[in-house]
Each structure stands twice: as structure tokens, then as C-alpha cells.
Design a protein around this motif. Sequence first.
Motif, PDB file in Angstrom:
ATOM      1  N   PRO A   1       0.743  -1.541  -0.115  1.00  0.00           N
ATOM      2  CA  PRO A   1       0.103   0.046  -0.219  1.00  0.00           C
ATOM      3  C   PRO A   1       0.873   1.298  -0.119  1.00  0.00           C
ATOM      4  N   LEU A   2       1.935   1.256   0.736  1.00  0.00           N
ATOM      5  CA  LEU A   2       2.871   2.528   0.685  1.00  0.00           C
ATOM      6  C   LEU A   2       3.440   2.804  -0.775  1.00  0.00           C
ATOM      7  N   VAL A   3       3.899   1.626  -1.540  1.00  0.00           N
ATOM      8  CA  VAL A   3       4.405   1.766  -2.749  1.00  0.00           C
ATOM      9  C   VAL A   3       3.408   2.261  -3.628  1.00  0.00           C
ATOM     10  N   LYS A   4       2.215   1.789  -3.582  1.00  0.00           N
ATOM     11  CA  LYS A   4       1.113   2.183  -4.312  1.00  0.00           C
ATOM     12  C   LYS A   4       0.850   3.961  -4.041  1.00  0.00           C
ATOM     13  N   SER A   5       0.739   4.223  -2.896  1.00  0.00           N
ATOM     14  CA  SER A   5       0.502   5.707  -2.699  1.00  0.00           C
ATOM     15  C   SER A   5       1.798   6.577  -3.632  1.00  0.00           C
ATOM     16  N   VAL A   6       2.855   6.173  -3.163  1.00  0.00           N
ATOM     17  CA  VAL A   6       3.969   6.898  -4.272  1.00  0.00           C
ATOM     18  C   VAL A   6       3.887   6.713  -5.468  1.00  0.00           C
ATOM     19  N   ILE A   7       3.588   5.560  -6.127  1.00  0.00           N
ATOM     20  CA  ILE A   7       3.211   5.603  -7.579  1.00  0.00           C
ATOM     21  C   ILE A   7       2.255   6.381  -7.894  1.00  0.00           C
ATOM     22  N   GLU A   8       1.081   6.498  -7.244  1.00  0.00           N
ATOM     23  CA  GLU A   8      -0.041   7.479  -7.735  1.00  0.00           C
ATOM     24  C   GLU A   8       0.695   8.923  -7.931  1.00  0.00           C
ATOM     25  N   SER A   9       1.483   9.239  -7.175  1.00  0.00           N
ATOM     26  CA  SER A   9       1.935  10.770  -7.353  1.00  0.00           C
ATOM     27  C   SER A   9       2.911  10.748  -8.286  1.00  0.00           C
ATOM     28  N   LEU A  10       3.684   9.638  -8.431  1.00  0.00           N
ATOM     29  CA  LEU A  10       4.926   9.702  -9.506  1.00  0.00           C
ATOM     30  C   LEU A  10       4.207   9.656 -10.903  1.00  0.00           C
ATOM     31  N   LEU A  11       2.997   8.986 -10.956  1.00  0.00           N
ATOM     32  CA  LEU A  11       2.606   8.915 -12.427  1.00  0.00           C
ATOM     33  C   LEU A  11       2.083  10.433 -12.671  1.00  0.00           C
ATOM     34  N   VAL A  12       1.769  10.849 -11.923  1.00  0.00           N
ATOM     35  CA  VAL A  12       0.968  12.433 -12.086  1.00  0.00           C
ATOM     36  C   VAL A  12       2.135  13.563 -12.427  1.00  0.00           C
ATOM     37  N   PHE A  13       3.335  13.407 -11.457  1.00  0.00           N
ATOM     38  CA  PHE A  13       4.458  14.427 -11.537  1.00  0.00           C
ATOM     39  C   PHE A  13       5.065  14.018 -12.970  1.00  0.00           C
ATOM     40  N   GLU A  14       5.314  12.942 -13.409  1.00  0.00           N
ATOM     41  CA  GLU A  14       6.009  12.493 -14.641  1.00  0.00           C
ATOM     42  C   GLU A  14       4.936  12.398 -15.691  1.00  0.00           C
ATOM     43  N   ARG A  15       3.772  12.624 -15.517  1.00  0.00           N
ATOM     44  CA  ARG A  15       2.741  12.722 -16.649  1.00  0.00           C
ATOM     45  C   ARG A  15       2.738  11.471 -17.401  1.00  0.00           C
ATOM     46  N   VAL A  16       2.543  10.561 -16.602  1.00  0.00           N
ATOM     47  CA  VAL A  16       2.423   9.162 -17.488  1.00  0.00           C
ATOM     48  C   VAL A  16       0.919   8.834 -17.800  1.00  0.00           C
ATOM     49  N   PRO A  17       0.651   8.872 -18.868  1.00  0.00           N
ATOM     50  CA  PRO A  17      -1.097   8.728 -19.087  1.00  0.00           C
ATOM     51  C   PRO A  17      -1.569   7.350 -18.846  1.00  0.00           C
ATOM     52  N   PRO A  18      -2.934   6.870 -18.500  1.00  0.00           N
ATOM     53  CA  PRO A  18      -3.378   5.574 -18.586  1.00  0.00           C
ATOM     54  C   PRO A  18      -3.011   4.911 -19.736  1.00  0.00           C
ATOM     55  N   GLN A  19      -3.277   3.518 -19.613  1.00  0.00           N
ATOM     56  CA  GLN A  19      -3.039   2.824 -20.679  1.00  0.00           C
ATOM     57  C   GLN A  19      -4.375   2.949 -21.641  1.00  0.00           C
ATOM     58  N   GLY A  20      -4.024   3.249 -22.952  1.00  0.00           N
ATOM     59  CA  GLY A  20      -4.851   3.606 -23.862  1.00  0.00           C
ATOM     60  C   GLY A  20      -5.329   4.996 -24.214  1.00  0.00           C
TER      61      GLY A  20
END
Length: 586
Positions: free
Chosen positions: A566-585
Motif C-alpha cells: 500500500p505504501l508503494v501504491k501511494s507513491v506511484i500514484e503521485s509519481l505518475l502525475v508528476f511524470e505525466r504518465v498517461p493511463p493505458q490506452g
Amino acid sequence: MVSTRDRSRSRRRTSKFFRRRATRATQLPLQAPRLRLMMVWGLLLFSMVGLTVQLAQLQLEEGPELLAMAREQQKIYSVSRAARRPVIDSQGNVVAVDRMVYTLFVHPSMFNQPLPEVASQLSSLVEIEPTALLEQFGQQETGIRVAGNLSEETAKRIRGLQLDGIDLLPAQQRLYPHQELLAQVVGYIDYDGTAQAGLEYSYQDQLLYEEPDQTPGLAGLPPVVAKDDQSLQLTIDSRLQRVAQRNLASTLAQHRAKRGTVLVMDSASGEILAMAVSPTYDPNRYYDADVEQFKNWAVSDLYEPGSTFKPINIAIALEAGVINPDDQLYDEGRIPYEGWTIQNSDFSVSGGHGTISITDVLRYSSNVGMVHIMEGMDREAYYSALEALGLGQETGVDLPAETAGQLKDRSEFVSKGIEAATTAFGQGFSLTPMQMLQLQATLANGGKLVTPHVVRGLVNQAGELTWQPQRPAPKQVFDPSVSQQVLEMMEAVVKDGTGKPAQISGYRIAGKTGTAQKANEFGQYGNQRITSFVSIVPVDDPRYVVLAVIDEPQGDNAYGSTVAAPLVKSVIESLLVFERVPPQGS
């Protein structure tokens, strides 16, 4: 008969006798005070001669030495610190910077106003009650230290009071605006101006300005230095670092854990985007910290990784050709092995899993399945593969005090099957969290062993690199197809295995949990655990690796899946936003 003449002579003699006695009697009282006066004058004269001789000796023989001592006592010293360049994060935010601070000294004997008035005017500026200031003023007539670390603005306001008997002594100080946020990465400068930890220590050559002129400047200012517009830039993003540090602290509190770390790496370059370590400290107040907190244990302390190492072993076996991705094996759940018993963590609940695929070995985190896989590999070759990955060596990260991992001696590993068996499911050897991150990056970047680092280089105000550290070229340790195959297996772990708590809607996430028994100082395994979770995102374009390691979480439900995932998930959620990684598709 006595004649008249004789009586007359007798009377004359008697009269003379008494006259002489009277004369002596009148002379003695007059001579005594004069004698005493002469004695006093003699004593005074002797004393004056002695004092003159002593004064001459002090002035002529000991004068220079005494003068030097007097001047030494009258001096107020400031610590001369070498000027250092600023440190900035990947977004240009200041992480460490020099600033001028002042120490206030007062000399009450020189005040041009009553003591209470001076105390009243200074009170609000130095944040000390007037009564306390008056008490200080009464200690001595001059040279009283009132307050230190005063800002330039405060010093300016004190000067504006135009008080006599006030001295403001300037000194250079290192300021860390983010306080605890990057303490274990940046380190700190102590009172003497000496770098004691972190990048302040390991990058002194790049941080220190040249000092061509060692003559003190005006008003006791530090020596003149040839400053430039360069800053040491980090690869760390303070925004992501703050998210990781905050969520790490929350996880430790929730599970009453001893310590923890969260690391985020760009697998292609080796850049560390976040390095949260807890417990931490404020480098501005390093003197209040526990000595143990100065250590960045993510690079200096070893741990047994447990099941998070299983994907690396799968890659070793695939690379050696001892298994294929679509192979199957039988999982008994528990097996005897050279006098030892090896079993799965869920054996008491699930028993054996029966015939399963290689992907299922990771999905269910099967210890028995891993032992069967690595049994098919020659132990000499297995040991050589571990060495080729750098086990037993340092990663080369640009932080001080890195510790090399520990691997059993080759002869012991080869001769004792139990050593290879325990290594198969991640125990019996140790590494640092940083090395675990480095190894997991090989599964995200096509099999390359990159050098992790937190420093980008020196940059000018335009953001242009003027100096960059030299690092070894990435080493190819796995075939890209092997890395891709293991990555897809790890995706199954998050999709419907032990890593489900790390799922994020719209993104393909790969991961692996780890729950390892913790060995004590005597090498015996007790009840304490070290839990971890590693994730690679996104699977369709793998780039980022996120690792969390939590040491000694408490409670019966303390596992990699419940604590670290759960800790890693919370960090990934912010990482995807900061790095502007779009959702699949998208």
C-alpha cells in the motif's frame, strides 16, 4: 662641718644636674615623631622604588606578552566557514544554501540609554523577555553574548536602533530550507564548517568555492571568494520526495515499525527520483539528533531481501536456459532439505499448490517452487551469476558510507545445497535496499545494470550542465527478452497474486512482495520480520522502479502485501502525475 662654700658648690652641681635632666626630657618628645616620620618616608620610598622596578619589568620584559593576552581576551571570534555552492533539486528548488547570520554582543558600560530602555528595544528583535535581558546586562560590563543566528533583516533592524554598546558579529551558515526532507541525502555542515554526512561530504570538491584571497573582509566578514552562478543539481524531485517521506512516516506509525525507506529510480538512467528514509532529522539542528539518524541506512545497512529477490532468480534461471517461461513444476508446500525443512509461508493455510507454472511461483510466492527451479542449475554457475549481478560488491551510488552486500564463500555455497536452496527464495545472503533497487531495474530496462545516483551535476543559472560525474557504462546482465518475460510474470503478481494491494486503475503494474525472517546478531532467526515490496511501472513502457522496505513492523498481519505494497501504491500514484504518465490506452 661642711662649709658654706661647699654647700654652695653642692647646690650648684645639683642645679646643673637637674637642668641637664630637664633639657633631655624636653628634647626626647620632639625627636621621636621625627624619627617615626623618617621611617615612614623611608618605607614609602622603598615601596615606590619596588613598584617602579616591578612596573619597569612588566612594561619592558613582559609587556608584549601581556598586551597580546589582553587583546586576545577582548576579541570576539566567529567561526570561518568555507563558502559553498547551493544545492538544488531536479526542479531547481533550493535544498541547501549559504546565508549570513549574526551574533549580538552588548557592552552595558557603553550604553547611551538606561538599561531598561535598551532591554525593551531589543526584546522583540531577539525574542527574549526584557527581564531576562536585564539579568544578562548585569553579568558584566562588556562582551555579553545575547543571541545568535540572527538573520540579516534582524541585524538591520538592530542597527537601526542606533544604540551605543552594540556589536553584531557576522558569520556564514549553511541553511537547509526543507529541514528533514532530504537530510540523509544532503547531509549537514557542523558548527566548525566541516561536512559530516551526505553529499555535503562526498561532493566537497564541487561544492566548495575557490578562495584566492584569505584576507578577512570588512567588519570581520569571511574571506573574499570567487563565487559563480553554479549549483549542484540533484536528480531528486522534492515534490515526490515529500510524498514518499510523509507516507513512509505514516506507515511506520501505523505498524509501529522500527524504520523504513522508500526509493524511486529511473531504470534507464539510474537517476534516483526519491530517497525517503525514516527516522530522519533536521540538518539545521543536527546537534539535537540521535547519532544513528545521521546514517542513510538505505545504502549503509544490509538486510535479507526475501521474496522480492525471486524475480531476479527467475531471470538467472531463464538466462541460463534451465527453465522456459511456460514450464510447470510440482509444489508440495513443504519439503525436507539436507536436515532442514523448507515450506511456503502459506503452507499452514493452503498446503501445497500442486502443479503450477513459473508465473504461479511468483504469483503465490512459492519457496518450494523456487528451490525446485534453482536445483536445475549448476551451483558453480549459479554463484557466478550472482557475482555477475554485483552481489558482494557496492553499487557505486554517489553517497558516502555505502556497504557491499554479503554472499557466502563460493566453496561453502557449492558444497552445501542448503545455501543455494535458501538463496533461491531470498535468504542466507544480504544486500542494501539500494542494491535491491538496482537489481530490479534490470528487469525494467532490458537487462542492464545501471549505476544509481542522486547527483546530476553542476549547472549554471540557465540550467546548463557545466560538470557531470563520470559513471561506468551500463552492464548487460540479462537478455532483453528475459527481462520482459519476468516483467510479465510480475504483472500477474499485482493482477491476482500477493501484490493486489498495489493495483492502480488504468495502469499496468508489475510487482513482488517480500516478507523475510530477520536474523539476530548471532545469525539466528527470530520472530521479527522485514517486509518489502518492489514495483515496476508502467509495464507497457517500463521505466520506473519503486521499492519500500519496512523493518520490524508489529502485528500478526505484518507482511509485504499488507505493509509495504500500500505504501508503494501511494507513491506511484503521485509519481505518475508528476511524470505525466498517461493511463493505458489514453
